[in-house]
Design a protein around this motif. Structure first.
Motif, PDB file in Angstrom:
ATOM      1  N   ARG A  10     -92.929  30.941  15.004  1.00  0.00           N
ATOM      2  CA  ARG A  10     -91.532  30.499  14.816  1.00  0.00           C
ATOM      3  C   ARG A  10     -90.692  31.638  14.238  1.00  0.00           C
ATOM      4  NH1 ARG A  10     -89.592  28.416   9.976  1.00  0.00           N
ATOM      5  NH2 ARG A  10     -91.613  27.757   9.170  1.00  0.00           N
ATOM      6  N   LEU A  11     -91.169  32.273  13.170  1.00  0.00           N
ATOM      7  CA  LEU A  11     -90.393  33.341  12.527  1.00  0.00           C
ATOM      8  C   LEU A  11     -90.386  34.614  13.369  1.00  0.00           C
ATOM      9  CD1 LEU A  11     -91.366  32.706   8.806  1.00  0.00           C
ATOM     10  CD2 LEU A  11     -89.176  32.246   9.910  1.00  0.00           C
ATOM     11  N   HIS A  14     -87.772  34.079  16.028  1.00  0.00           N
ATOM     12  CA  HIS A  14     -86.426  34.091  15.432  1.00  0.00           C
ATOM     13  C   HIS A  14     -86.011  35.534  15.087  1.00  0.00           C
ATOM     14  CE1 HIS A  14     -83.116  31.707  13.812  1.00  0.00           C
ATOM     15  NE2 HIS A  14     -83.129  32.415  12.697  1.00  0.00           N
ATOM     16  N   TRP A  21     -80.064  40.639  19.204  1.00  0.00           N
ATOM     17  CA  TRP A  21     -78.639  40.276  19.075  1.00  0.00           C
ATOM     18  C   TRP A  21     -77.911  41.228  18.123  1.00  0.00           C
ATOM     19  CZ3 TRP A  21     -75.262  37.476  21.703  1.00  0.00           C
ATOM     20  CH2 TRP A  21     -74.070  37.086  21.099  1.00  0.00           C
ATOM     21  N   LEU A  61     -82.314  32.295  19.309  1.00  0.00           N
ATOM     22  CA  LEU A  61     -81.945  32.143  17.890  1.00  0.00           C
ATOM     23  C   LEU A  61     -81.562  30.705  17.576  1.00  0.00           C
ATOM     24  CD1 LEU A  61     -79.926  35.421  17.278  1.00  0.00           C
ATOM     25  CD2 LEU A  61     -81.886  34.652  15.947  1.00  0.00           C
ATOM     26  N   GLY A  65     -83.830  28.520  15.421  1.00  0.00           N
ATOM     27  CA  GLY A  65     -83.107  28.158  14.190  1.00  0.00           C
ATOM     28  C   GLY A  65     -83.232  26.668  13.921  1.00  0.00           C
ATOM     29  N   ILE A  66     -83.092  25.850  14.980  1.00  0.00           N
ATOM     30  CA  ILE A  66     -83.250  24.399  14.828  1.00  0.00           C
ATOM     31  C   ILE A  66     -84.701  24.095  14.417  1.00  0.00           C
ATOM     32  CG2 ILE A  66     -83.246  22.196  16.101  1.00  0.00           C
ATOM     33  CD1 ILE A  66     -80.894  23.442  17.781  1.00  0.00           C
ATOM     34  N   ASN A  68     -86.591  26.121  12.708  1.00  0.00           N
ATOM     35  CA  ASN A  68     -86.669  26.500  11.286  1.00  0.00           C
ATOM     36  C   ASN A  68     -86.214  25.349  10.383  1.00  0.00           C
ATOM     37  OD1 ASN A  68     -87.522  29.120  11.779  1.00  0.00           O
ATOM     38  ND2 ASN A  68     -85.493  30.039  11.630  1.00  0.00           N
ATOM     39  N   GLU A  72     -88.501  23.545   7.665  1.00  0.00           N
ATOM     40  CA  GLU A  72     -88.250  23.779   6.233  1.00  0.00           C
ATOM     41  C   GLU A  72     -87.784  22.519   5.507  1.00  0.00           C
ATOM     42  OE1 GLU A  72     -88.988  26.477   4.487  1.00  0.00           O
ATOM     43  OE2 GLU A  72     -89.817  27.313   6.331  1.00  0.00           O
ATOM     44  N   TYR A  79     -79.195  25.406  -0.758  1.00  0.00           N
ATOM     45  CA  TYR A  79     -79.773  25.781   0.537  1.00  0.00           C
ATOM     46  C   TYR A  79     -78.880  25.255   1.671  1.00  0.00           C
ATOM     47  CZ  TYR A  79     -83.402  26.425   4.133  1.00  0.00           C
ATOM     48  OH  TYR A  79     -84.111  26.824   5.232  1.00  0.00           O
ATOM     49  N   LYS A  86     -74.045  30.027   7.083  1.00  0.00           N
ATOM     50  CA  LYS A  86     -74.718  30.812   8.122  1.00  0.00           C
ATOM     51  C   LYS A  86     -74.354  30.285   9.515  1.00  0.00           C
ATOM     52  CE  LYS A  86     -79.021  32.207  10.135  1.00  0.00           C
ATOM     53  NZ  LYS A  86     -80.434  32.450  10.064  1.00  0.00           N
ATOM     54  N   LEU A  87     -74.360  28.960   9.678  1.00  0.00           N
ATOM     55  CA  LEU A  87     -74.059  28.407  11.004  1.00  0.00           C
ATOM     56  C   LEU A  87     -72.626  28.730  11.430  1.00  0.00           C
ATOM     57  CD1 LEU A  87     -75.973  25.000  10.940  1.00  0.00           C
ATOM     58  CD2 LEU A  87     -76.639  27.183  11.946  1.00  0.00           C
ATOM     59  N   LEU A 124     -77.512  37.721   9.706  1.00  0.00           N
ATOM     60  CA  LEU A 124     -78.806  38.350   9.384  1.00  0.00           C
ATOM     61  C   LEU A 124     -79.063  38.274   7.877  1.00  0.00           C
ATOM     62  CD1 LEU A 124     -81.112  40.151  10.633  1.00  0.00           C
ATOM     63  CD2 LEU A 124     -79.731  42.105  10.022  1.00  0.00           C
ATOM     64  N   GLY A 127     -79.742  34.780   6.759  1.00  0.00           N
ATOM     65  CA  GLY A 127     -81.096  34.381   7.186  1.00  0.00           C
ATOM     66  C   GLY A 127     -82.134  34.824   6.173  1.00  0.00           C
ATOM     67  N   ALA A 131     -84.628  32.500   3.821  1.00  0.00           N
ATOM     68  CA  ALA A 131     -86.088  32.626   3.865  1.00  0.00           C
ATOM     69  C   ALA A 131     -86.669  33.057   2.520  1.00  0.00           C
ATOM     70  CB  ALA A 131     -86.483  33.625   4.950  1.00  0.00           C
TER      71      ALA A 131
HETATM   72  C1  HEM Z   1     -76.917  35.561  14.926  1.00  0.00           C
HETATM   73  C2  HEM Z   1     -77.826  34.586  14.786  1.00  0.00           C
HETATM   74  C3  HEM Z   1     -78.934  34.597  13.758  1.00  0.00           C
HETATM   75  C4  HEM Z   1     -79.514  35.638  13.074  1.00  0.00           C
HETATM   76  C5  HEM Z   1     -79.189  37.119  13.156  1.00  0.00           C
HETATM   77  C6  HEM Z   1     -80.550  35.062  12.221  1.00  0.00           C
HETATM   78  C7  HEM Z   1     -81.403  35.784  11.403  1.00  0.00           C
HETATM   79  C8  HEM Z   1     -82.351  35.249  10.573  1.00  0.00           C
HETATM   80  C9  HEM Z   1     -83.311  36.006   9.791  1.00  0.00           C
HETATM   81  C10 HEM Z   1     -83.444  37.531   9.794  1.00  0.00           C
HETATM   82  C11 HEM Z   1     -84.044  35.120   9.082  1.00  0.00           C
HETATM   83  C12 HEM Z   1     -85.166  35.456   8.078  1.00  0.00           C
HETATM   84  C13 HEM Z   1     -86.528  35.249   8.717  1.00  0.00           C
HETATM   85  C14 HEM Z   1     -87.632  35.643   7.738  1.00  0.00           C
HETATM   86  O1  HEM Z   1     -87.462  36.595   6.984  1.00  0.00           O
HETATM   87  O2  HEM Z   1     -88.682  34.993   7.740  1.00  0.00           O
HETATM   88  C15 HEM Z   1     -83.570  33.777   9.386  1.00  0.00           C
HETATM   89  C16 HEM Z   1     -84.035  32.617   8.832  1.00  0.00           C
HETATM   90  C17 HEM Z   1     -83.550  31.353   9.115  1.00  0.00           C
HETATM   91  N1  HEM Z   1     -82.639  31.017  10.095  1.00  0.00           N
HETATM   92 FE1  HEM Z   1     -81.639  32.342  11.273  1.00  0.00          FE
HETATM   93  N2  HEM Z   1     -80.557  33.692  12.401  1.00  0.00           N
HETATM   94  C18 HEM Z   1     -79.598  33.364  13.333  1.00  0.00           C
HETATM   95  C19 HEM Z   1     -79.310  32.100  13.827  1.00  0.00           C
HETATM   96  C20 HEM Z   1     -79.792  30.914  13.268  1.00  0.00           C
HETATM   97  C21 HEM Z   1     -79.405  29.595  13.711  1.00  0.00           C
HETATM   98  C22 HEM Z   1     -78.467  29.306  14.887  1.00  0.00           C
HETATM   99  C23 HEM Z   1     -80.051  28.707  12.863  1.00  0.00           C
HETATM  100  C24 HEM Z   1     -80.023  27.199  12.898  1.00  0.00           C
HETATM  101  C25 HEM Z   1     -79.705  26.450  13.931  1.00  0.00           C
HETATM  102  C26 HEM Z   1     -80.834  29.461  11.918  1.00  0.00           C
HETATM  103  C27 HEM Z   1     -81.608  28.940  10.892  1.00  0.00           C
HETATM  104  C28 HEM Z   1     -82.429  29.653  10.048  1.00  0.00           C
HETATM  105  C29 HEM Z   1     -83.237  29.084   8.990  1.00  0.00           C
HETATM  106  C30 HEM Z   1     -83.306  27.606   8.601  1.00  0.00           C
HETATM  107  C31 HEM Z   1     -83.952  30.141   8.407  1.00  0.00           C
HETATM  108  C32 HEM Z   1     -84.993  30.048   7.257  1.00  0.00           C
HETATM  109  C33 HEM Z   1     -86.383  29.982   7.887  1.00  0.00           C
HETATM  110  C34 HEM Z   1     -87.491  29.830   6.861  1.00  0.00           C
HETATM  111  O3  HEM Z   1     -87.229  29.836   5.649  1.00  0.00           O
HETATM  112  O4  HEM Z   1     -88.653  29.669   7.284  1.00  0.00           O
HETATM  113  N3  HEM Z   1     -80.656  30.803  12.210  1.00  0.00           N
HETATM  114  N4  HEM Z   1     -82.540  33.893  10.315  1.00  0.00           N
END
Ligand code: HEM
Length: 132
Positions: A10-11, A14, A21, A61, A65-66, A68, A72, A79, A86-87, A124, A127, A131
């Motif tokens: 999953r990660l 993502h 991107w 993503l 992301g969904i 994720n 979580e 949070y 972020k969204l 970014l 995100g 995490a």
């Molecule tokens: C431009 C779009 C996006 C970028 C650049 C991005 C980037 C990231 C990054 C770098 C992480 C950290 C991953 C890690 O270190 O383990 C992350 C975590 C996360 N992202 Fe995104 N993301 C994007 C879009 C989305 C979308 C659209 C959603 C939800 C629909 C989302 C939900 C999450 C969640 C919930 C986490 C935490 C995951 C965890 O704690 O296990 N992201 N994202």
């Protein structure tokens, strides 16, 4: 060795999509002066080639992301607020990338190009905060 499980996948997906991107936009922007020297139509051709992998990456993503969020669960008000912000920046990054690809004036290209890059960087950062 530590396990490679579904959370790893999953990660991995993502972060892989985020590298395309976000990193792809930055690299393309850095290459524009050299591409312009190669011909006035070359930057547009390079951008449309990049779009063929950038939009699928954006789709990955959203889907991961969904995934994720489902994995979580609800981790409290701070949070949720971070996730909401972020969204919003993710949506802004998508919309401004679309407007950038449709822009016809140099000014429009520059403004939407800068906005999509900045909002992608903000997504970014947020995100990483989520995490952490
Ligand atoms: C431009 C779009 C996006 C970028 C650049 C991005 C980037 C990231 C990054 C770098 C992480 C950290 C991953 C890690 O270190 O383990 C992350 C975590 C996360 N992202 Fe995104 N993301 C994007 C879009 C989305 C979308 C659209 C959603 C939800 C629909 C989302 C939900 C999450 C969640 C919930 C986490 C935490 C995951 C965890 O704690 O296990 N992201 N994202």
């Amino acid at each position: 060795m530590l396990p490679v499980d579904l959370e790893t996948l999953r990660l991995f997906l993502h972060v892989l999509a985020a590298t395309i991107w976000v990193g792809g936009q930055l690299v393309l922007a850095a290459l524009v002066p050299a591409l312009r020297r190669a011909g006035s139509e070359v930057p547009r051709a390079a951008a449309s080639a990049f779009n063929r992998i950038a939009w699928p990456a954006f789709g990955v993503l959203v889907v991961t992301g969904i995934w994720n969020i489902a994995a979580e669960g609800d981790r409290g008000p701070a949070y949720r607020t971070t996730l909401t912000v972020k969204l919003v920046v993710v949506a802004a990054s998508g919309v401004t990338a679309f407007l950038h690809s449709r822009a016809t004036s140099r000014r429009g290209m520059a403004v939407f190009g800068a906005l999509t890059g900045l909002t992608a960087l903000a997504a970014l950062l947020l995100g990483i905060v989520l995490a952490g």
